[in-house]
Enzyme design. Structure first.
Site, short mmCIF file in Angstrom:
data_model
loop_
_atom_site.label_atom_id
_atom_site.label_comp_id
_atom_site.label_asym_id
_atom_site.label_seq_id
_atom_site.Cartn_x
_atom_site.Cartn_y
_atom_site.Cartn_z
N LYS A 154 -13.94 1.35 12.57
CA LYS A 154 -14.62 2.17 11.55
C LYS A 154 -15.81 2.91 12.15
O LYS A 154 -16.59 2.33 12.91
CB LYS A 154 -15.13 1.26 10.43
CG LYS A 154 -14.01 0.52 9.71
CD LYS A 154 -14.56 -0.49 8.71
CE LYS A 154 -15.30 -1.62 9.37
NZ LYS A 154 -15.60 -2.73 8.45
N THR A 197 -25.04 1.98 1.38
CA THR A 197 -23.75 1.67 2.00
C THR A 197 -23.48 0.16 2.03
O THR A 197 -22.66 -0.31 2.82
CB THR A 197 -23.68 2.22 3.44
OG1 THR A 197 -24.77 1.64 4.17
CG2 THR A 197 -23.78 3.73 3.47
N GLY A 233 -21.71 -2.92 1.43
CA GLY A 233 -20.36 -3.27 0.98
C GLY A 233 -19.28 -2.25 1.32
O GLY A 233 -18.14 -2.38 0.87
N THR A 234 -19.60 -1.27 2.17
CA THR A 234 -18.56 -0.27 2.50
C THR A 234 -17.37 -0.92 3.22
O THR A 234 -16.21 -0.61 2.93
CB THR A 234 -19.11 0.87 3.39
OG1 THR A 234 -19.89 0.30 4.42
CG2 THR A 234 -19.94 1.85 2.59
N GLY A 235 -17.69 -1.81 4.18
CA GLY A 235 -16.62 -2.44 4.97
C GLY A 235 -15.74 -3.33 4.11
O GLY A 235 -14.50 -3.33 4.21
N CYS A 236 -16.39 -4.11 3.23
CA CYS A 236 -15.64 -5.01 2.34
C CYS A 236 -14.70 -4.19 1.44
O CYS A 236 -13.54 -4.53 1.25
CB CYS A 236 -16.59 -5.79 1.44
SG CYS A 236 -17.83 -6.72 2.36
#
Ligand SMILES: Nc1ncnc2c1ncn2[C@@H]1O[C@H](COP(=O)(O)OP(=O)(O)O)[C@@H](O)[C@H]1O
Ligand SMILES: Cc1ncc(COP(=O)(O)O)c(N)n1
Ligand SMILES: [Mg+2]
Length: 489
Positions: A387, A418, A420-423
């Site tokens: 990512k 941002t 929690g973007t990865g979750c």
């Protein structure tokens, strides 16, 4: 049970009335392409020889689409072409005689209209029942509709699947909701339509909604975020916003908010395993997302259970720290996640910092990203999504999939929130895998979802705030849907 309930979802009964520009076989193939789940060849006027030749061809088509194939009435033809079975009307050859000819493994479906007949057919070894006509029908003008109460009573009285037949079309299919039928059998609603494939697609969708079997299930194995923006909470919101059913196995409690992580309580590994047993032994997920797993014993417990239950569509997000900076994975767990979870995953989704730790290299350029993705992908069958959310100018993500690089260019959204973007991205990928999309398409769709959630510019809390997971359901849309629902109920 030889006959699965899902096989009845959209049961097509052929009819050559509408053969014209398109041949009979073309029409049947279109219906199979459109999502028919069971096929019955029904011929009333063909001579035996022709019927046989046609049955051979249609059998091959059904096999190509892996759909069970039965012949209406004619047990001899069913035997000769080795169809999967036969469907017997009330006046056709008796069930026992047909069983004698076809043997124990073939499917025998029986038409019936009453609880008494239904019970009798099941006792004599029928594999499924066709009950109708449930609506007035143009195919059989004399067939008086079976009352809804009778249909319901039949479904309750037998344990074999029941398919509703007779006059079923898009406009009345949903009236069968709650009746207990496993699906619908359709003739003119399929073969009498101009665009057969599209008609089947819509009927299948409606039928799945009618039987309430359509909802795919996604499991999140992750940590709880008390502020609701990341971890388990982000995953439940994402899965729900995708119209899917969310389940969770919690690995840790965190006391955190948009400004930092203030405490972590790990769940004992045995208790993580126990949650997974409960989930997999009851509502089996169609996809699994793994987020925060802070120590190697928890990782080991998860890997063991995912192997034991042969879990599919696994997305592993190697969460090491929160956007706000707090540590979420112990150093000793890095090796375990690589050794135990990565090999089970269909996709792993490190961010740039995690990729640096996993590879030991510095990552600055697109070429560095490609090299890192390749190194992480060694010894894994699944794909690596590296990512680029922490890049300065862009938010380009890179997928290393089956030996090839696929770039997902992304504009950098001006938004400091941002958390929690990865979750969110990893659970959105799991949702799309559950829906049946392949890995590259699932990533494309998930990337579009996360970009929209950032563009919605939600601004909560004093630090890096959460996303708006519900952005696609704008307020006015939700209110309209709710108003409509209140009027209908
Ligand atoms: N400011 C942003 N604009 C657009 N996309 C972003 C932005 N920040 C993150 N993303 C996207 O969000 C997803 C999660 O990436 P990233 O933030 O790098 O992961 P993590 O949350 O694990 O650190 C990626 O698809 C990334 O491209
Ligand atoms: C419980 C928990 N799990 C994961 C994250 C990482 O969040 P991000 O999606 O920003 O990487 C988090 N902050 N808290
Ligand atoms: Mg992350």
């Amino acid at each position: 049970m030889k006959c699965k309930k899902e096989d009845m979802q959209l049961y097509a009964v052929t009819d050559r009335t509408w053969v014209g520009e398109k041949s009979f076989e073309e029409q049947v193939e279109e219906s199979l392409e459109g999502g028919v789940t069971f096929l019955q060849l029904r011929e009333k006027h063909l001579a035996e020889e022709e019927f046989f030749k046609e049955a051979v061809k249609i059998r091959q088509l059904a096999a190509k689409y892996k759909v069970p194939f039965v012949i209406n009435d004619n047990v001899e033809i069913a035997r000769k072409v080795q169809a999967d079975g036969v469907h017997l009307g009330q006046k056709d050859m008796g069930l026992l005689e047909a069983r004698e000819i076809l043997g124990p493994d073939k499917l025998i479906g029986v038409s019936c209209r009453t609880v008494e007949d239904a019970r009798k057919a099941e006792a004599l070894g029928a594999d499924y029942l066709g009950v109708g006509a449930v609506f007035g029908t143009s195919t059989k003008k004399d067939a008086k509709p079976v009352a809804r109460e009778e249909l319901q009573a039949i479904c309750r009285a037998v344990s074999i699947p029941v398919v509703a037949i007779g006059g079923v079309k898009e406009s009345n299919l949903m009236e069968l909701k709650g009746s207990g039928v496993s699906g619908v059998a359709v003739v003119s609603g399929i073969y009498g339509q101009k665009n057969i494939k599209e008609a089947c697609r819509r009927l299948r969708e409606l039928s799945e909604e009618m039987t309430a079997r359509s909802m795919k299930k996604v499991l999140s194995i992750a940590g709880s975020d008390s502020s609701g923006g990341a971890g388990i909470q982000a995953d439940i919101k994402t899965i729900t916003a995708h119209g899917l059913y969310a389940m969770t196995a919690i690995t840790a409690l965190t006391a955190q908010n948009t400004t930092g992580v203030y405490g972590v309580q790990n769940v004992p590994p045995e208790f993580v395993a126990k949650q997974l047993d409960c989930i997999f032994q009851d509502i089996c997920p169609d996809a699994v997302k793994i987020g925060m797993v802070s120590d190697s014993q928890i990782i080991h417990a998860i890997a063991e259970k995912l192997r034991e239950y042969e879990a599919e569509n696994i997305v592993a997000d190697p969460v090491m720290s929160a956007t706000s900076g707090g540590t979420l994975m112990q150093k000793e767990a890095e090796k375990a996640i690589k050794a135990e979870l990565f090999p089970l995953a269909d996709v792993v989704t490190p961010n740039l910092l995690e990729a640096e730790i996993l590879t030991g290299m510095n990552i600055h350029t697109g070429k560095d990203m490609e090299k890192a993705a390749q190194i992480i992908g060694e010894g894994m069958e699944g794909a690596v999504l590296l990512k680029g959310g922490h890049l300065k100018e862009t938010a380009d993500d890179l997928l290393y999939f089956e030996g090839k690089f696929i770039w997902y260019p992304g504009e950098k959204v001006e938004n400091p929130n941002t958390h929690g973007t990865g979750c969110t991205l990893s659970s959105a990928i799991a949702c799309n895998l559950a829906k049946g999309y392949d890995v590259p398409e699932s990533v494309r769709r998930a990337k579009a979802y996360i970009t929209g959630a950032l563009r919605a510019q939600l601004n909560l809390g004093n630090g890096s705030g959460p996303l708006n997971h519900m952005y696609a359901l704008r307020k006015e849309n939700v209110e309209n849907i709710f108003e409509k629902y209140m009027k209908e109920t």
